[in-house]
Every structure is written in C-alpha cells, then in structure tokens.
Design a protein around this motif. Structure first.
Motif, PDB file in Angstrom:
ATOM      1  N   ASP A  14       1.012  -0.983   0.130  1.00  0.00           N
ATOM      2  CA  ASP A  14      -0.106   0.246   0.012  1.00  0.00           C
ATOM      3  C   ASP A  14       0.281   1.287  -0.069  1.00  0.00           C
ATOM      4  O   ASP A  14       0.401   2.482   0.446  1.00  0.00           O
ATOM      5  N   HIS A  39       3.889  -4.884   3.153  1.00  0.00           N
ATOM      6  CA  HIS A  39       2.769  -6.747   3.355  1.00  0.00           C
ATOM      7  C   HIS A  39       2.355  -7.699   2.514  1.00  0.00           C
ATOM      8  O   HIS A  39       1.809  -7.319   1.823  1.00  0.00           O
ATOM      9  N   ASP A  71      -6.300  -5.972  14.044  1.00  0.00           N
ATOM     10  CA  ASP A  71      -5.705  -3.937  13.663  1.00  0.00           C
ATOM     11  C   ASP A  71      -4.715  -4.332  13.526  1.00  0.00           C
ATOM     12  O   ASP A  71      -4.299  -3.457  15.082  1.00  0.00           O
ATOM     13  N   HIS A  74       1.052  -6.161  13.956  1.00  0.00           N
ATOM     14  CA  HIS A  74       1.939  -7.233  12.465  1.00  0.00           C
ATOM     15  C   HIS A  74       3.364  -6.988  13.199  1.00  0.00           C
ATOM     16  O   HIS A  74       3.707  -6.579  14.442  1.00  0.00           O
ATOM     17  N   ARG A 101     -11.147 -10.262   3.012  1.00  0.00           N
ATOM     18  CA  ARG A 101     -11.857  -8.931   3.888  1.00  0.00           C
ATOM     19  C   ARG A 101     -12.223  -8.133   2.694  1.00  0.00           C
ATOM     20  O   ARG A 101     -12.837  -7.031   3.386  1.00  0.00           O
ATOM     21  N   SER A 130      -5.334  -3.527   0.435  1.00  0.00           N
ATOM     22  CA  SER A 130      -5.709  -3.106   1.974  1.00  0.00           C
ATOM     23  C   SER A 130      -6.459  -2.343   1.518  1.00  0.00           C
ATOM     24  O   SER A 130      -6.394  -1.946   0.968  1.00  0.00           O
ATOM     25  N   ARG A 248       1.299   9.175   5.926  1.00  0.00           N
ATOM     26  CA  ARG A 248       1.545   9.424   7.240  1.00  0.00           C
ATOM     27  C   ARG A 248       3.383  10.529   6.962  1.00  0.00           C
ATOM     28  O   ARG A 248       2.742  11.011   6.905  1.00  0.00           O
TER      29      ARG A 248
HETATM   30  P1  AMP Z   1      -5.385  -3.376   6.026  1.00  0.00           P
HETATM   31  O1  AMP Z   1      -3.699  -4.179   6.337  1.00  0.00           O
HETATM   32  O2  AMP Z   1      -5.289  -3.521   4.965  1.00  0.00           O
HETATM   33  O3  AMP Z   1      -5.957  -3.742   7.850  1.00  0.00           O
HETATM   34  O4  AMP Z   1      -5.298  -1.657   6.143  1.00  0.00           O
HETATM   35  C1  AMP Z   1      -4.186  -0.899   6.735  1.00  0.00           C
HETATM   36  C2  AMP Z   1      -3.289  -0.015   6.463  1.00  0.00           C
HETATM   37  O5  AMP Z   1      -3.671   1.178   6.168  1.00  0.00           O
HETATM   38  C3  AMP Z   1      -2.351  -0.226   7.271  1.00  0.00           C
HETATM   39  O6  AMP Z   1      -1.458  -0.553   6.693  1.00  0.00           O
HETATM   40  C4  AMP Z   1      -1.689   1.377   6.551  1.00  0.00           C
HETATM   41  O7  AMP Z   1      -0.840   1.281   5.624  1.00  0.00           O
HETATM   42  C5  AMP Z   1      -2.877   2.327   6.456  1.00  0.00           C
HETATM   43  N1  AMP Z   1      -3.497   2.876   7.058  1.00  0.00           N
HETATM   44  C6  AMP Z   1      -4.265   2.585   8.551  1.00  0.00           C
HETATM   45  N2  AMP Z   1      -5.092   3.852   9.173  1.00  0.00           N
HETATM   46  C7  AMP Z   1      -5.070   4.456   8.500  1.00  0.00           C
HETATM   47  C8  AMP Z   1      -4.750   6.156   8.635  1.00  0.00           C
HETATM   48  N3  AMP Z   1      -5.576   6.770   9.364  1.00  0.00           N
HETATM   49  N4  AMP Z   1      -4.322   6.671   7.040  1.00  0.00           N
HETATM   50  C9  AMP Z   1      -4.025   6.201   6.430  1.00  0.00           C
HETATM   51  N5  AMP Z   1      -3.219   4.747   6.283  1.00  0.00           N
HETATM   52  C10 AMP Z   1      -3.902   4.224   6.843  1.00  0.00           C
END
Ligand code: AMP
Ligand code: MN
Ligand code: MN
Ligand code: MN
Length: 270
Positions: A14, A39, A71, A74, A101, A130, A248
């Motif tokens: 991502d 990831h 969540d 990792h 998911r 993701s 980020r």
């Molecule tokens: P997932 O892996 O599908 O659970 O998505 C989570 C990923 O989204 C994380 O690895 C982060 O890179 C990104 N992420 C999570 N929270 C945020 C947020 N508030 N703003 C931007 N990216 C985020």
C-alpha cells in the motif's frame, strides 16, 4: 546517530512509490541501513536490493506480516529466505485473506449507500490489497479527501466499512518467519499496546521490538526498551514510510542510538 529504516512500503503493497523511488529518497536522506517490508509480499525486494547494492546502502530482506488477531498487530521478518516455498505459500494465503476482507468491506460500504465497486478498489492495487486501496478508490471518486479522511469516516472500527482482519495468529506469523530462517520483530507495538502478549510472542521466537517508530513517544520508547532488556530482544528503527501520498510520515529514516545500531548490525550480519 545512525539513520536507519527497517520499515518501508512500495506499490507492491500500500505504498505509493516504486522500490527504486523509495531507495532513492532513503539515500537522499542519508539512511545507512535499509529494508523494504511490504505487507505480505516479497515481490518488490529484489528490485530494492539491486538499487541498494548499486549505491552501497546496507540492505536487509524484509516483509511485514499482518495477523488476523487484531488490526495493526503486525510482525516484520528480516533475513527471511524469500525462496522458501512454505513461507511464500503462507504469504499467498495472507494475501487471499486480505482480499476476502476487502470484498466484505466493499459489500458493507455498498449496503451503507456508498457508490463503490470491488473492481474500482482492485484497480488501485498492484499486488497486496489493503484498506488503503479502498481509501484510494474513495479518494479517486471524490467520496473522501484523502486516505486519512477515508479511514476516519469509513474504514476504522465503528464505521460502516469496518471488517475485522482475517488471517494468521501472532504465534503463527512468528513461527513462519523463524521457519524461513528469519528474525521476527513486533512492528509498531505502541499502536497496539492493548494487545501486548510478550511472554507468548517470546516463546514463539520473537527476536526484536520496533522501538524507534514515529508514533512512539519518549515514554513508550522507554517502556519498550525495558521490555527488550527483560526478554533479551534487540531494538529496531522504522518509519513505516508509504510514499508521498501514503498519508503518514513524509520521508524514510529514523535515528537509532549507536549501541542499538551496533547490536542490530551484529544480529543481521554478524
Ligand atoms: P489493512 O492492512 O488492510 O488493515 O490496512 C491498513 C493499512 O492502511 C496500514 O498498513 C496503513 O498503511 C494504512 N492506514 C491505516 N490507518 C490509516 C490512516 N488513518 N490513514 C492512512 N493510512 C492508514
Ligand atoms: Mn500499510
Ligand atoms: Mn503495520
Ligand atoms: Mn508498515
């Protein structure tokens, strides 16, 4: 103090940049030790390794594994043998779990009246999918302003698109890293502090803690350093850089105190 980054992402997961671009910005910042930790995939690592080698930047093979427990629980694996077929089968299963998911996320958003298709989300992802790609699709359609906005309004717990993660347990994730000859590190523990189970993780083979991380304040770093001492774990530094549109940190590289740096080099190359 050495500038290190053992936690970065590219568009193979991502992140928003290519492996070459991420290494270039790391070099420009003066990073001395680098790992690409997309990831649940190692597909971008050979390209990152090649650019690092070309410029004499110390490179470590890496990957960030998601668990289905919570969540953001990792684990990063370093020095894993990326040709290990059992390990690659494990990563493939994790990517399939992620896809399932995301299909649920899209269905829930549709039920909440959001105009979005799974195809629109999949077209935002090159490899590992993701929630960030759901956020990108929502941004592209002007339903959200950016990733942060999309997460806040649609994708976190309590919001219409939230689905609990699906995947391996923490113990399984650590065990797979170890079986592939790698070192297992708990990634950004400060953002999952409600779910710490160091005794269990250490028993499964945990080697290190990502202590030096942008969202960890001074107190958190001190707490993690004392856990590292207690369990004989090493400390790592990672920015979790996701590229300029990652929402980020804006650049790779985290300062790692010299004593921890020496210990880390010894674990990784010694
Ligand atoms: P997932 O892996 O599908 O659970 O998505 C989570 C990923 O989204 C994380 O690895 C982060 O890179 C990104 N992420 C999570 N929270 C945020 C947020 N508030 N703003 C931007 N990216 C985020
Ligand atoms: Mn990410
Ligand atoms: Mn993570
Ligand atoms: Mn990450």
């Amino acid at each position: 103090m050495p500038l290190v980054d053992l936690h970065t992402h590219t568009h193979f997961s991502d992140g928003t940049s290519s492996p070459e671009e991420v290494v270039q910005v790391a070099l420009k910042r003066g990073v001395q030790l680098f790992s690409l930790t997309d990831h649940d995939t190692t597909d971008g690592t050979a390209r990152a390794a090649a650019v690092c080698q070309e410029h004499g930047l110390k490179f470590v093979y890496g990957v960030e594994i998601s668990t289905g427990e919570y969540d953001q629980l990792h684990f990063t694996g370093y020095n894993v043998d990326i040709t290990n077929t059992q390990f690659q089968a494990f990563l493939t299963q994790n990517r399939q779990d992620r896809k399932n998911r995301i299909l649920k996320v899209v269905t829930q958003l549709q039920q909440a009246g959001v105009n979005l298709t799974s195809q629109e989300v999949f077209s935002c992802a090159a490899n590992t999918i993701s929630r960030a790609h759901v956020a990108d699709a929502l941004t592209k359609k002007k339903i959200a302003h950016n990733r942060q906005d999309a997460f806040k309004r649609f994708l976190v717990q309590g919001k219409p698109g939230y689905v609990a993660p699906i995947g391996a347990s923490a113990v399984q994730a650590i065990a797979q890293i170890k079986k592939a000859g790698g070192l297992a590190v708990i990634a950004h523990p400060g953002i999952v502090s409600d779910h710490w189970d160091f005794p269990k993780w250490v028993e499964a083979g945990l080697d290190g803690i990502e202590v030096f991380y942008p969202a960890h304040g001074y107190g958190m770093r001190q707490d993690l350093l004392s856990l590292a001492r207690k369990y004989g774990l090493f400390a790592t530094a990672g920015s979790d850089y996701h590229g300029p549109r990652g929402g980020r940190v804006i650049a790779p590289g985290i300062n790692l105190p010299q004593d921890h740096y020496n210990r880390l080099l010894n674990k990784l190359f010694g």
